[in-house]
Design a protein around this motif. Structure first.
Motif, PDB file in Angstrom:
ATOM      1  N   GLY A 183      -8.876  10.938  -5.475  1.00  0.00           N
ATOM      2  CA  GLY A 183      -9.407  10.239  -4.306  1.00  0.00           C
ATOM      3  C   GLY A 183      -9.549   8.752  -4.547  1.00  0.00           C
ATOM      4  N   PRO A 184     -10.433   8.367  -5.471  1.00  0.00           N
ATOM      5  CA  PRO A 184     -10.571   6.942  -5.773  1.00  0.00           C
ATOM      6  C   PRO A 184      -9.258   6.349  -6.254  1.00  0.00           C
ATOM      7  CG  PRO A 184     -12.314   8.190  -6.823  1.00  0.00           C
ATOM      8  CD  PRO A 184     -11.384   9.188  -6.235  1.00  0.00           C
ATOM      9  N   LEU A 185      -8.480   7.160  -6.989  1.00  0.00           N
ATOM     10  CA  LEU A 185      -7.222   6.650  -7.510  1.00  0.00           C
ATOM     11  C   LEU A 185      -6.311   6.195  -6.385  1.00  0.00           C
ATOM     12  CD1 LEU A 185      -5.538   6.297 -10.082  1.00  0.00           C
ATOM     13  CD2 LEU A 185      -4.580   8.537  -9.652  1.00  0.00           C
ATOM     14  N   LEU A 186      -6.211   6.986  -5.339  1.00  0.00           N
ATOM     15  CA  LEU A 186      -5.319   6.627  -4.243  1.00  0.00           C
ATOM     16  C   LEU A 186      -5.784   5.365  -3.535  1.00  0.00           C
ATOM     17  CD1 LEU A 186      -4.344  10.014  -2.619  1.00  0.00           C
ATOM     18  CD2 LEU A 186      -3.011   8.562  -4.099  1.00  0.00           C
ATOM     19  N   ILE A 187      -7.070   5.307  -3.255  1.00  0.00           N
ATOM     20  CA  ILE A 187      -7.570   4.122  -2.541  1.00  0.00           C
ATOM     21  C   ILE A 187      -7.345   2.878  -3.382  1.00  0.00           C
ATOM     22  CG2 ILE A 187      -9.591   3.020  -1.553  1.00  0.00           C
ATOM     23  CD1 ILE A 187     -10.735   5.673  -0.963  1.00  0.00           C
ATOM     24  N   CYS A 188      -7.694   3.014  -4.647  1.00  0.00           N
ATOM     25  CA  CYS A 188      -7.544   1.872  -5.547  1.00  0.00           C
ATOM     26  C   CYS A 188      -6.080   1.469  -5.669  1.00  0.00           C
ATOM     27  CB  CYS A 188      -8.124   2.264  -6.906  1.00  0.00           C
ATOM     28  SG  CYS A 188      -8.480   0.890  -7.953  1.00  0.00           S
ATOM     29  N   SER A 189      -5.190   2.466  -5.795  1.00  0.00           N
ATOM     30  CA  SER A 189      -3.764   2.137  -5.909  1.00  0.00           C
ATOM     31  C   SER A 189      -3.291   1.395  -4.684  1.00  0.00           C
ATOM     32  CB  SER A 189      -2.917   3.400  -6.034  1.00  0.00           C
ATOM     33  OG  SER A 189      -3.341   4.191  -7.078  1.00  0.00           O
ATOM     34  N   ALA A 190      -3.725   1.863  -3.512  1.00  0.00           N
ATOM     35  CA  ALA A 190      -3.275   1.209  -2.286  1.00  0.00           C
ATOM     36  C   ALA A 190      -3.688  -0.256  -2.281  1.00  0.00           C
ATOM     37  CB  ALA A 190      -3.867   1.933  -1.073  1.00  0.00           C
ATOM     38  N   LEU A 191      -4.963  -0.498  -2.648  1.00  0.00           N
ATOM     39  CA  LEU A 191      -5.438  -1.887  -2.647  1.00  0.00           C
ATOM     40  C   LEU A 191      -4.677  -2.729  -3.654  1.00  0.00           C
ATOM     41  CD1 LEU A 191      -9.259  -1.282  -2.297  1.00  0.00           C
ATOM     42  CD2 LEU A 191      -7.737  -2.365  -0.664  1.00  0.00           C
ATOM     43  N   ILE A 192      -4.467  -2.162  -4.835  1.00  0.00           N
ATOM     44  CA  ILE A 192      -3.763  -2.934  -5.858  1.00  0.00           C
ATOM     45  C   ILE A 192      -2.320  -3.177  -5.447  1.00  0.00           C
ATOM     46  CG2 ILE A 192      -2.923  -2.866  -8.232  1.00  0.00           C
ATOM     47  CD1 ILE A 192      -5.447  -1.586  -9.031  1.00  0.00           C
ATOM     48  N   GLY A 193      -1.704  -2.178  -4.832  1.00  0.00           N
ATOM     49  CA  GLY A 193      -0.331  -2.362  -4.366  1.00  0.00           C
ATOM     50  C   GLY A 193      -0.244  -3.496  -3.371  1.00  0.00           C
ATOM     51  N   ALA A 194      -1.201  -3.513  -2.433  1.00  0.00           N
ATOM     52  CA  ALA A 194      -1.204  -4.588  -1.452  1.00  0.00           C
ATOM     53  C   ALA A 194      -1.394  -5.935  -2.143  1.00  0.00           C
ATOM     54  CB  ALA A 194      -2.314  -4.347  -0.435  1.00  0.00           C
ATOM     55  N   MET A 235       0.833  -1.212   0.000  1.00  0.00           N
ATOM     56  CA  MET A 235       0.000   0.000   0.000  1.00  0.00           C
ATOM     57  C   MET A 235       0.857   1.248   0.000  1.00  0.00           C
ATOM     58  SD  MET A 235      -3.165  -0.328   2.586  1.00  0.00           S
ATOM     59  CE  MET A 235      -3.960  -1.903   2.762  1.00  0.00           C
ATOM     60  N   ALA A 236       1.845   1.245   0.880  1.00  0.00           N
ATOM     61  CA  ALA A 236       2.679   2.442   1.003  1.00  0.00           C
ATOM     62  C   ALA A 236       3.389   2.744  -0.307  1.00  0.00           C
ATOM     63  CB  ALA A 236       3.687   2.256   2.137  1.00  0.00           C
ATOM     64  N   LEU A 237       3.953   1.717  -0.925  1.00  0.00           N
ATOM     65  CA  LEU A 237       4.679   1.925  -2.176  1.00  0.00           C
ATOM     66  C   LEU A 237       3.750   2.416  -3.272  1.00  0.00           C
ATOM     67  CD1 LEU A 237       6.996  -1.186  -2.130  1.00  0.00           C
ATOM     68  CD2 LEU A 237       7.715   1.188  -2.027  1.00  0.00           C
ATOM     69  N   ALA A 238       2.551   1.801  -3.331  1.00  0.00           N
ATOM     70  CA  ALA A 238       1.619   2.206  -4.375  1.00  0.00           C
ATOM     71  C   ALA A 238       1.200   3.657  -4.199  1.00  0.00           C
ATOM     72  CB  ALA A 238       0.406   1.291  -4.354  1.00  0.00           C
ATOM     73  N   LEU A 239       0.937   4.045  -2.960  1.00  0.00           N
ATOM     74  CA  LEU A 239       0.529   5.429  -2.712  1.00  0.00           C
ATOM     75  C   LEU A 239       1.647   6.392  -3.074  1.00  0.00           C
ATOM     76  CD1 LEU A 239      -1.397   5.070   0.621  1.00  0.00           C
ATOM     77  CD2 LEU A 239      -2.311   5.740  -1.585  1.00  0.00           C
ATOM     78  N   ALA A 240       2.860   6.019  -2.696  1.00  0.00           N
ATOM     79  CA  ALA A 240       3.987   6.886  -3.038  1.00  0.00           C
ATOM     80  C   ALA A 240       4.082   7.054  -4.542  1.00  0.00           C
ATOM     81  CB  ALA A 240       5.286   6.309  -2.484  1.00  0.00           C
ATOM     82  N   GLY A 241       3.905   5.954  -5.260  1.00  0.00           N
ATOM     83  CA  GLY A 241       3.964   6.029  -6.715  1.00  0.00           C
ATOM     84  C   GLY A 241       2.870   6.898  -7.286  1.00  0.00           C
ATOM     85  N   ALA A 242       1.651   6.784  -6.723  1.00  0.00           N
ATOM     86  CA  ALA A 242       0.546   7.584  -7.227  1.00  0.00           C
ATOM     87  C   ALA A 242       0.829   9.067  -7.027  1.00  0.00           C
ATOM     88  CB  ALA A 242      -0.748   7.178  -6.533  1.00  0.00           C
ATOM     89  N   ILE A 243       1.354   9.403  -5.856  1.00  0.00           N
ATOM     90  CA  ILE A 243       1.674  10.812  -5.591  1.00  0.00           C
ATOM     91  C   ILE A 243       2.706  11.317  -6.582  1.00  0.00           C
ATOM     92  CG2 ILE A 243       2.630  12.439  -3.946  1.00  0.00           C
ATOM     93  CD1 ILE A 243       1.766  10.637  -1.747  1.00  0.00           C
ATOM     94  N   LEU A 244       3.767  10.522  -6.756  1.00  0.00           N
ATOM     95  CA  LEU A 244       4.860  10.984  -7.618  1.00  0.00           C
ATOM     96  C   LEU A 244       4.414  11.119  -9.059  1.00  0.00           C
ATOM     97  CD1 LEU A 244       7.852   9.084  -6.126  1.00  0.00           C
ATOM     98  CD2 LEU A 244       7.453  11.522  -6.116  1.00  0.00           C
ATOM     99  N   GLN A 245       3.557  10.200  -9.511  1.00  0.00           N
ATOM    100  CA  GLN A 245       3.112  10.327 -10.890  1.00  0.00           C
ATOM    101  C   GLN A 245       2.280  11.580 -11.083  1.00  0.00           C
ATOM    102  OE1 GLN A 245       1.365   6.683 -12.233  1.00  0.00           O
ATOM    103  NE2 GLN A 245       3.323   5.602 -12.090  1.00  0.00           N
ATOM    104  N   GLY A 246       1.566  11.964 -10.005  1.00  0.00           N
ATOM    105  CA  GLY A 246       0.807  13.196 -10.096  1.00  0.00           C
ATOM    106  C   GLY A 246       1.705  14.416 -10.071  1.00  0.00           C
ATOM    107  N   VAL A 247       2.705  14.402  -9.211  1.00  0.00           N
ATOM    108  CA  VAL A 247       3.551  15.587  -9.059  1.00  0.00           C
ATOM    109  C   VAL A 247       4.523  15.736 -10.220  1.00  0.00           C
ATOM    110  CG1 VAL A 247       5.344  16.597  -7.646  1.00  0.00           C
ATOM    111  CG2 VAL A 247       3.373  15.603  -6.562  1.00  0.00           C
ATOM    112  N   ILE A 248       5.146  14.637 -10.648  1.00  0.00           N
ATOM    113  CA  ILE A 248       6.117  14.704 -11.738  1.00  0.00           C
ATOM    114  C   ILE A 248       5.411  14.700 -13.087  1.00  0.00           C
ATOM    115  CG2 ILE A 248       8.094  13.505 -12.753  1.00  0.00           C
ATOM    116  CD1 ILE A 248       8.966  12.664 -10.139  1.00  0.00           C
ATOM    117  N   ARG A 249       4.158  14.340 -13.100  1.00  0.00           N
ATOM    118  CA  ARG A 249       3.330  14.421 -14.301  1.00  0.00           C
ATOM    119  C   ARG A 249       3.889  13.594 -15.450  1.00  0.00           C
ATOM    120  NH1 ARG A 249       3.398  19.610 -12.682  1.00  0.00           N
ATOM    121  NH2 ARG A 249       4.810  20.263 -14.348  1.00  0.00           N
ATOM    122  N   ASN A 250       4.365  12.433 -15.106  1.00  0.00           N
ATOM    123  CA  ASN A 250       4.810  11.560 -16.180  1.00  0.00           C
ATOM    124  C   ASN A 250       4.495  10.132 -15.795  1.00  0.00           C
ATOM    125  OD1 ASN A 250       6.897   9.744 -17.551  1.00  0.00           O
ATOM    126  ND2 ASN A 250       7.078  11.653 -18.681  1.00  0.00           N
TER     127      ASN A 250
END
Lengths: 334, 333
Positions: B277-288, B70-85
């Motif tokens: 919002g949904p993206l983060l929750i979903c990413s966390a679940l998929i990461g897990a 979960m943690a890794l997936a969330l980190a990735g989601a944040i970074l993809q949003g901030v770095i925009r790539n």
């Protein structure tokens, strides 16, 4: 641009050659075993089988040769990559070429296919070519084509991919890990003359061919449309350049492991010295690259004397800060 | 409404899937425990020998894998949003290298003196300091994503060189130990590790949802947010810091597992769309899900050998990348 007319550029090359020769001699002389210029001279001309003479001929000579050739090859490879991608921060390390070559070699070693040096060279070459092609394809997808950002990101991702594959393979075999560890850090040490001679045709041949690319590259860096308008066959040139970079980088990795930052930093220095004419940049890159790696290798012997550091570590320690400085300067806030 | 209906159903489905996979994973291993007996143990009335195995080994391992994923997936989601790539991921901003260099240094210098209990703390410290260094090195009237990525590469290379120095000057079994750690593995997880990681997630995840609005804005680029009145650089700093803390804590406990931060956000974007919002929750679940599945494969593939989960995530990364590109291509044309 420091050297602005032809005479000074020629003098620059001569000075470079002298420096290279001096470093070659120094590399033969300096090291853990204490030797002097006289011993080196005798080792070449009055060989008598003593320990020092053996060390000089069988260890230091191949080592110095490898350092010079690999340094030159990596620098030229980086310069061609930077011209090809029109991106001043491209290099075999950044674009994942080193990682790809390493991965293919690790496969060969752990699967037990490849034993001889020339088999490893072919594996490394294929690996280098494959990763370069992958990176170019990945970064060209999308409306804007190949932008520096996409190229860098694609290169880093592919590089990370291949490194983690290599790591995954090495997890399974502690013995394989031990044998490749030093090599994977980038090292010119421990090669015997036979191995070096096996690689030399590729490296020297690649370097020779690359000097003919000077003039076409001058035309190509202006832009695809201009080049085509001037009658150049851009596709053919790109193909040649690609093969050449892969050959130079791949053979370097095969014999010395992935050494980073030489291909990145040297072209910048060469451009600073001689300007934007690739007919001069490429020879200068070769000279400067060979000099740098030879000097780094000598340094690697003394920095934590009496132990030795892999030369790849030295180039990273010198090159990375320079790269960071370049990245800060070149990339404007978007 | 923060969610649309479809996203809610998908998230529910993923949650159920994760639970099912968890039960299967707990039951699998050298000693097979059927799902029914597993449930019995979890509900408190199971066979004593089953209970020992599950409570002492499998449950903590599962929890650690799920949390780290979960943690890794969330980190990735944040970074993809901030770095925009689409190719951004925690590995690129140097977290793995920082953590692994400190781990190797620790193993080489301190492991005879200080107990291995402190290893995660060191790894986390290494990860966070690396991100700080990269961020401040890249700061020049603000950060540009490209500069950060490039400087990340430079700093990573320096760290790799330092790490190599430590690796070479230690005995080979230490190197092996370090190599396994760097590939990423949930092997040998215990309750103290779970207990150490959980607080981080408990703090960071709610924080993330508070920062959700900022993330939605960062995705818009550099100029538009300023026009909308957002303090772009400050928000970016916070978001990247959160991503670093999340992935740093995960890496501290499970090693350098890669590609989850890359893959999970993409998969969830395809499932629930781009609203953060949904993206983060979903990413966390998929990461897990990904990490638990990778760990399960590692245990079941060649028993009794335990292949590190990181190997599988790396192997998954390649075809994933290809599929990703095909999708991007299709979307653009």
């Amino acid at each position: 641009m420091r050297l602005s007319n032809r005479i000074s550029k020629i003098i620059g090359i001569l000075v470079g050659l002298l420096l290279l020769a001096a470093l070659f001699a120094a590399s033969n002389t300096l090291g853990y075993t204490d030797t002097t210029w006289r011993t080196v001279y005798k080792a070449y001309w009055q060989f008598n089988g003593s320990n020092e003479h053996l060390i000089i001929r069988d260890l230091r000579l191949p080592r110095a040769l490898t350092a010079i050739l690999v340094g030159a090859a990596l620098a030229v490879s980086g310069a061609v990559m930077q011209a090809l991608t029109r991106n001043k921060l491209a290099s075999p390390g950044v674009l994942g070429v080193n990682a790809g070559a390493v991965f293919f070699v690790v496969i060969g070693l752990t699967a037990g296919w490849a034993g001889t040096q020339s088999e490893l060279i072919w594996l490394a070459f294929v690996g280098a070519a494959v990763s370069l092609v992958c990176v170019l394809i990945i970064s060209s997808i999308g409306a804007e084509g190949i932008t520096p950002f996409k190229l860098t990101l694609a290169g880093l991702t592919i590089g990370a991919l291949f490194s983690s594959f290599s790591s995954a393979l090495l997890v399974s075999s502690e013995r394989a890990l031990e044998s490749v560890l030093f090599w994977m850090a980038g090292s010119v040490e421990g090669r015997n003359l036979k191995q070096v001679l096996a690689v030399m045709p590729f490296l020297a041949g690649g370097l020779g061919v690359s000097f003919f690319l000077g003039r076409p590259l001058n035309v190509a860096v202006v832009g695809d449309d201009m080049a085509k308008g001037l009658g150049q066959n851009t596709l053919l040139l790109k193909l040649w350049a690609l093969l050449l970079t892969a050959l130079l980088a791949g053979s370097s990795v095969a014999i010395a492991g992935p050494i980073g930052f030489v291909g990145l930093v040297i072209p910048h220095i060469a451009r600073w010295l001689v300007g934007l004419d690739y007919r001069w940049i490429l020879p200068y890159c070769a000279l400067l690259g060979g000099t740098l790696l030879c000097a780094a290798d000598i340094g690697a012997r003394f920095i934590v004397f009496p132990k030795e550091v892999p030369v790849g570590v030295m180039t990273a320690l010198i090159g990375a800060p320079f790269f960071i400085y370049l990245a800060r300067r070149e990339i404007r806030h978007q | 409404m923060l969610f649309e209906k479809r996203a809610a159903w998908i998230i529910l489905g993923l949650g159920i899937g994760l639970l099912a996979l968890a039960i299967i994973s707990i039951g699998s291993g050298t000693l097979y425990i059927s799902p029914v007996r597993t449930l019995a143990v979890l509900l408190g009335s199971g066979d004593p020998s089953d209970t020992t195995v599950i409570m002492k080994f499998r449950l903590p391992r599962l929890l650690l894998a799920a949390m780290a994923g979960m943690a890794l997936a969330l980190a990735g989601a944040i970074l993809q949003g901030v770095i925009r790539n689409p190719l951004a991921s925690p590995e690129i901003i140097g977290i793995n290298s920082g953590a692994s260099m400190v781990v190797v240094m620790f193993l080489a210098l301190f492991s005879d003196v200080v107990s291995l209990y402190w290893l995660p703390a060191f790894a986390f410290a290494g990860a966070i300091s690396t991100v700080c260094i990269i961020y401040f090195a890249a700061w020049k009237n603000g950060t540009s994503p490209l500069r950060m990525v490039l400087i990340g590469f430079g700093v990573t290379a320096l760290l790799e060189a330092a790490k190599t120095l430590f690796l070479i000057f230690g005995p080979i079994w230490r190197t092996s130990q370090a190599q396994i750690w760097m590939t990423g593995s949930v092997y040998g997880a215990n309750w103290s590790e779970v207990g150490a990681l959980a607080p981080w997630l408990v703090c960071l995840i709610p924080l993330l949802f508070v920062l959700l609005r900022w993330l939605n804005i960062q995705v818009l680029g550099d100029e538009l947010p300023v026009v909308l009145g957002a303090r772009v650089q400050l928000q970016r700093l916070f978001l990247i810091g959160t991503a670093a803390a999340l992935s740093g804590s995960a890496v501290a406990f499970v090693g350098g597992i890669g590609f989850i931060g890359l893959m999970a956000p993409h998969i969830s974007r395809k499932l629930v769309g781009g609203s953060q919002g949904p993206l983060l929750i979903c990413s966390a679940l998929i990461g897990a899900l990904l990490l638990v599945a990778a760990d399960l494969c590692g245990r079941m593939l060649l028993p009794p050998r335990d292949i590190p989960a990181g190997v599988f995530t790396a192997v998954l990364g390649a075809p994933f990348l290809l599929i990703l590109l095909i999708q991007i291509n299709r979307r653009r044309s």
